[in-house]
Design a protein around this motif. Structure first.
Motif, PDB file in Angstrom:
ATOM      1  N   TYR A 294       0.825  -1.208   0.000  1.00  0.00           N
ATOM      2  CA  TYR A 294       0.000   0.000   0.000  1.00  0.00           C
ATOM      3  C   TYR A 294       0.859   1.258   0.000  1.00  0.00           C
ATOM      4  O   TYR A 294       0.570   2.229  -0.719  1.00  0.00           O
ATOM      5  N   GLU A 295       1.911   1.264   0.794  1.00  0.00           N
ATOM      6  CA  GLU A 295       2.786   2.436   0.857  1.00  0.00           C
ATOM      7  C   GLU A 295       3.430   2.711  -0.498  1.00  0.00           C
ATOM      8  O   GLU A 295       3.580   3.869  -0.905  1.00  0.00           O
ATOM      9  N   LYS A 298       0.647   3.977  -2.858  1.00  0.00           N
ATOM     10  CA  LYS A 298       0.205   5.316  -2.472  1.00  0.00           C
ATOM     11  C   LYS A 298       1.129   6.391  -3.037  1.00  0.00           C
ATOM     12  O   LYS A 298       0.695   7.514  -3.321  1.00  0.00           O
ATOM     13  N   ASN A 299       2.386   6.054  -3.203  1.00  0.00           N
ATOM     14  CA  ASN A 299       3.363   7.012  -3.714  1.00  0.00           C
ATOM     15  C   ASN A 299       3.613   6.878  -5.210  1.00  0.00           C
ATOM     16  O   ASN A 299       4.430   7.605  -5.768  1.00  0.00           O
ATOM     17  N   THR A 301       2.532   6.920  -9.315  1.00  0.00           N
ATOM     18  CA  THR A 301       1.721   7.776 -10.186  1.00  0.00           C
ATOM     19  C   THR A 301       1.600   7.152 -11.566  1.00  0.00           C
ATOM     20  O   THR A 301       2.388   6.275 -11.947  1.00  0.00           O
ATOM     21  N   PRO A 307      -1.700  10.554  -8.953  1.00  0.00           N
ATOM     22  CA  PRO A 307      -1.754   9.401  -8.040  1.00  0.00           C
ATOM     23  C   PRO A 307      -2.907   8.480  -8.402  1.00  0.00           C
ATOM     24  O   PRO A 307      -3.878   8.895  -9.039  1.00  0.00           O
ATOM     25  N   ASN A 309      -6.095   5.928  -7.457  1.00  0.00           N
ATOM     26  CA  ASN A 309      -7.144   5.712  -6.463  1.00  0.00           C
ATOM     27  C   ASN A 309      -7.021   4.275  -5.986  1.00  0.00           C
ATOM     28  O   ASN A 309      -7.202   3.344  -6.772  1.00  0.00           O
ATOM     29  N   ILE A 310      -6.706   4.067  -4.727  1.00  0.00           N
ATOM     30  CA  ILE A 310      -6.461   2.714  -4.198  1.00  0.00           C
ATOM     31  C   ILE A 310      -7.640   2.290  -3.336  1.00  0.00           C
ATOM     32  O   ILE A 310      -8.010   2.980  -2.382  1.00  0.00           O
ATOM     33  N   LYS A 312      -9.203  -0.815  -1.005  1.00  0.00           N
ATOM     34  CA  LYS A 312      -8.817  -2.017  -0.260  1.00  0.00           C
ATOM     35  C   LYS A 312      -9.907  -3.076  -0.369  1.00  0.00           C
ATOM     36  O   LYS A 312     -11.074  -2.807  -0.092  1.00  0.00           O
TER      37      LYS A 312
END
Length: 396
Positions: A294-295, A298-299, A301, A307, A309-310, A312
């Motif tokens: 996830y980290e 999240k970073n 592109t 960025p 859209n994540i 879960k």
């Protein structure tokens, strides 16, 4: 439980390649309209055949179904079974392709559009899930003098040629790519970005650096690779014993088990909530792995610097099957819920007669999108009905 690995979507569209003169092809995204879906059929057991039949029945309302059979006998048996359940077999396109089995998404052709807007097949050099290199690492004494011959046999087997045969069957030009990879670990957004699992891609290509792999990916318009370290623990490579209690195993971390694009800018990621960590020992491992993934996501592109859209996605509760430790290997061991002691990693403390739990690689991200239809697995009868409901709502 990896029902949707049975598919390989043939993407035949009217599409233009991206604005990249170096690209030789464009691979359309799975959600773009396409002509056909290939399904592998190598069925042992009525339950699996029934599931496949229901999948075919759903697909026939949306898309043409094509099935490669390894021989005529298997084809005839499949048609008899399908006919018995009132499936329209006259609309199925069947082919005899020696070596084909049920996991068409992995070994089958990846279809693309070349610069002349013609159908093309990308050959990812099937090497049977990197099993030779895995064997050398697990059993070095046995593989030491057999490595080269085993590698040659596995990489030149009948199944390694099925993707080329699919190309011939569809009149597509074949392009060999200098990357070893299965279709189940190729997650693409249709516009220049691919997600790769390091545990899979680097294991399959030990002689190549990330930079060398990136250069080869550029041949079909991929300008950015998002590298994630691991998939879910249940999909560990071939087999892994955890705490002398749980046996897991699979591909090593296929993306279609834990991370998928839903559209060009939306990523679905398998997830364990914090309040679920203590429900099962494997949950803790998956939680740590997905937090790292996830980290990174999240970073990350897209090609325009935007960025993602994540979202879960839940993971079904672990599905356990008791396995008894026996002395010798037999083809019937798995059917009898047995595992031979020699196949376990060194250092375990188990003895013949002990019982461990085999845990299935189960998830909702092994879905298929085809012309307005989404197919995914459900696990209500295994205690995850609430997870099914949550996953369905997200996919909708």
């Amino acid at each position: 439980m990896k029902f949707c690995l049975l598919f390989l979507v043939i993407l035949v569209f009217s599409c233009s390649p991206p604005n990249n003169k170096k690209a030789e092809f464009r691979i359309p995204a799975e959600w773009e309209e396409h002509e056909a879906v290939w399904i592998g059929w190598d069925v042992y057991g009525e339950n699996k055949a029934t599931t496949l039949t229901e999948i075919i029945r759903e697909l026939q309302n949306k898309v043409k179904v094509k099935i490669p059979f390894t021989n005529d006998s298997l084809k005839n048996a499949a048609y008899l079974f399908l006919d018995s359940l009132d499936v329209d077999t006259t609309s199925i396109e069947a082919y005899i392709m020696k070596g084909s089995d049920e996991w068409a998404r992995d070994y089958g052709a990846v279809f693309a559009i070349d610069t002349n807007k013609q159908s093309a097949v990308i050959d990812f050099r099937w090497n049977q899930y990197g099993s030779t290199d895995w064997g050398l690492k697990r059993y070095p004494e046995w593989y030491e003098n057999r490595y080269d011959s085993m590698k040659t046999v596995r990489e030149n087997s009948d199944i390694s040629r099925v993707d080329s045969l699919m190309g011939v069957a569809t009149g597509s030009r074949n392009y060999k790519i200098d990357i070893k990879l299965e279709g189940g670990s190729f997650e693409y957004n249709g516009n220049g970005v691919v997600i790769q699992c390091e545990a899979v891609t680097l294991q399959r290509n030990p002689e190549k650096s990330k930079e060398e792999l990136a250069s080869e990916f550029k041949r079909f318009g991929i300008e950015k690779i998002i590298w994630l370290p691991y998939g879910v623990i249940e999909d560990a490579h071939i087999s892994m014993l955890i705490n002398d209690q749980y046996m897991v195993g699979g591909t090593g971390g296929h993306t279609d088990e834990f991370v998928r694009f839903a559209n060009e800018n939306t990523i679905l990621l398998a997830w364990i909530n914090e309040d679920e960590i203590d429900e099962h020992p494997l949950n803790h491992i998956n939680y740590e792995r997905m937090v790292k993934n996830y980290e990174i996501l999240k970073n990350a592109t897209d090609l325009n610097g935007n960025p993602f859209n994540i979202i879960k996605m839940p993971i079904p509760r672990p599905i356990e099957t008791p396995l008894t430790i026996v002395e010798t290997w037999s083809p019937s061991n798995w059917d009898n819920r047995q595992i031979d002691i020699e196949s376990l990693e060194k250092g375990h403390t188990l003895e013949i007669g002990d019982t461990i739990q085999g845990v299935a690689a189960a998830g909702y991200l092994n879905f298929l999108v085809t012309n307005g239809l989404v197919l995914t697995a459900s696990y209500g009868k295994y205690g995850s009905k609430d997870k099914d409901t949550e996953a369905k709502k997200i996919l909708e």
